[in-house]
Design a protein around this motif. Sequence first.
Motif, PDB file in Angstrom:
ATOM      1  N   THR A  93      -2.601 -31.977   2.173  1.00 28.26           N
ATOM      2  CA  THR A  93      -2.774 -32.754   3.404  1.00 28.26           C
ATOM      3  C   THR A  93      -2.073 -32.105   4.580  1.00 28.26           C
ATOM      4  N   LEU A  94      -0.927 -31.467   4.320  1.00 25.99           N
ATOM      5  CA  LEU A  94      -0.109 -30.907   5.397  1.00 25.99           C
ATOM      6  C   LEU A  94      -0.177 -29.383   5.463  1.00 25.99           C
ATOM      7  N   SER A  95      -1.101 -28.780   4.738  1.00 27.66           N
ATOM      8  CA  SER A  95      -1.146 -27.322   4.646  1.00 27.66           C
ATOM      9  C   SER A  95      -1.407 -26.645   5.988  1.00 27.66           C
ATOM     10  N   SER A  96      -2.051 -27.327   6.907  1.00 22.51           N
ATOM     11  CA  SER A  96      -2.371 -26.718   8.200  1.00 22.51           C
ATOM     12  C   SER A  96      -1.254 -26.866   9.231  1.00 22.51           C
ATOM     13  N   GLU A  97      -0.205 -27.601   8.870  1.00 28.88           N
ATOM     14  CA  GLU A  97       0.900 -27.805   9.806  1.00 28.88           C
ATOM     15  C   GLU A  97       1.833 -26.597   9.811  1.00 28.88           C
ATOM     16  N   ARG A  98       2.597 -26.450  10.862  1.00 34.90           N
ATOM     17  CA  ARG A  98       3.528 -25.331  10.974  1.00 34.90           C
ATOM     18  C   ARG A  98       4.648 -25.449   9.943  1.00 34.90           C
ATOM     19  N   LEU A  99       5.224 -24.285   9.613  1.00 36.05           N
ATOM     20  CA  LEU A  99       6.281 -24.249   8.606  1.00 36.05           C
ATOM     21  C   LEU A  99       7.461 -25.130   9.005  1.00 36.05           C
ATOM     22  N   GLY A 100       7.856 -25.083  10.280  1.00 38.24           N
ATOM     23  CA  GLY A 100       8.986 -25.889  10.718  1.00 38.24           C
ATOM     24  C   GLY A 100       8.745 -27.373  10.510  1.00 38.24           C
ATOM     25  N   ALA A 101       7.540 -27.826  10.800  1.00 38.38           N
ATOM     26  CA  ALA A 101       7.202 -29.240  10.618  1.00 38.38           C
ATOM     27  C   ALA A 101       7.227 -29.606   9.138  1.00 38.38           C
ATOM     28  N   ARG A 102       6.709 -28.715   8.287  1.00 41.27           N
ATOM     29  CA  ARG A 102       6.701 -29.004   6.852  1.00 41.27           C
ATOM     30  C   ARG A 102       8.114 -29.015   6.274  1.00 41.27           C
ATOM     31  N   LEU A 103       9.002 -28.185   6.806  1.00 40.90           N
ATOM     32  CA  LEU A 103      10.396 -28.205   6.356  1.00 40.90           C
ATOM     33  C   LEU A 103      11.071 -29.522   6.739  1.00 40.90           C
ATOM     34  N   ARG A 104      10.776 -30.021   7.929  1.00 39.26           N
ATOM     35  CA  ARG A 104      11.343 -31.307   8.344  1.00 39.26           C
ATOM     36  C   ARG A 104      10.796 -32.439   7.475  1.00 39.26           C
ATOM     37  N   VAL A 105       9.528 -32.346   7.128  1.00 36.60           N
ATOM     38  CA  VAL A 105       8.946 -33.342   6.229  1.00 36.60           C
ATOM     39  C   VAL A 105       9.658 -33.313   4.880  1.00 36.60           C
ATOM     40  N   SER A 106       9.931 -32.108   4.377  1.00 42.00           N
ATOM     41  CA  SER A 106      10.577 -31.988   3.061  1.00 42.00           C
ATOM     42  C   SER A 106      11.968 -32.616   3.060  1.00 42.00           C
ATOM     43  N   TYR A 107      12.690 -32.516   4.170  1.00 34.29           N
ATOM     44  CA  TYR A 107      14.027 -33.107   4.229  1.00 34.29           C
ATOM     45  C   TYR A 107      13.949 -34.628   4.276  1.00 34.29           C
ATOM     46  N   LEU A 108      12.970 -35.155   4.993  1.00 35.28           N
ATOM     47  CA  LEU A 108      12.861 -36.604   5.162  1.00 35.28           C
ATOM     48  C   LEU A 108      12.044 -37.267   4.060  1.00 35.28           C
ATOM     49  N   LEU A 109      11.535 -36.487   3.118  1.00 33.09           N
ATOM     50  CA  LEU A 109      10.678 -37.029   2.079  1.00 33.09           C
ATOM     51  C   LEU A 109      11.476 -37.862   1.078  1.00 33.09           C
ATOM     52  N   VAL A 110      11.186 -39.136   1.034  1.00 29.33           N
ATOM     53  CA  VAL A 110      11.788 -40.059   0.073  1.00 29.33           C
ATOM     54  C   VAL A 110      10.666 -40.940  -0.476  1.00 29.33           C
ATOM     55  N   ASP A 111      10.995 -41.779  -1.444  1.00 31.55           N
ATOM     56  CA  ASP A 111       9.975 -42.582  -2.105  1.00 31.55           C
ATOM     57  C   ASP A 111       9.162 -43.417  -1.122  1.00 31.55           C
ATOM     58  N   GLN A 112       9.847 -44.081  -0.206  1.00 31.95           N
ATOM     59  CA  GLN A 112       9.166 -44.985   0.724  1.00 31.95           C
ATOM     60  C   GLN A 112       8.229 -44.222   1.654  1.00 31.95           C
TER      61      GLN A 112
END
Length: 237
Positions: A93-112
């Motif tokens: 779903t997020l493969s087209s997003e920039r690396l920086g954005a995906r890294l921020r997503v990875s840090y904020l990724l929690v169950d909710q």
Amino acid sequence: MTARRQAMRDGITDVAPMLVGIIPFGLVAGAAPIAAGLDLGHAVAMSLLLFAGASQLAMADVLGSGGGVAVAVVTALTINLRMLLYSASLAPTLSSERLGARLRVSYLLVDQAYALSVIRWDGNDDRRQRLPYFFAIGILLWSSWQITTVIGALVGSSVPDDVPLDFAVPLVFLVLLVPVLQRWPSLVAAAVGGTTAVLAAELGAARLSILIGGVAGIVAGALAEGHQERRREVTPR
């Protein structure tokens, strides 16, 4: 209102009810390191670096009982292995997003954040609204978590023992169920899994009761899904 702002507002609205479980859980996660003999700095560092309640509790327990840092880190990583599955699920779903954005997503990724996002990102949604929606959820959860863990570290020892803060852990996951209980198979899986886990615990299965309940819920949900599909096939259109 722009589409971006609407997506952010939707994210805040969707995640706000889950703070009922997050806030007391954060208090517990902040108080645990202090109770284990660590200091405020350790509690804050774990909260900032891990941002994962169960892993923070496990790490505090290991360090408080005299375990080494390496063991504590491995324990925390093991508990958080489910994030690999979440990441793999979101990657297409997020493969087209920039690396920086995906890294921020990875840090904020929690169950909710994961649960709400996969429900909303159904393939028919506006791709441009995905990150604003996710970040609104993630930032609200992150800020609430950091504040409550600091409060828990500062005042946790003064909370009376009869205040059931420990109930915050299951409460977090009970609240997490609400968005996904919108279809009949999901309701069947939750009811059968929960009931089976309770019965197994009463019969002496101890911690295995969770595994037994999980397997029963998966089987029941799959059977309900299959039954629903068969009914759709035979129903005249």
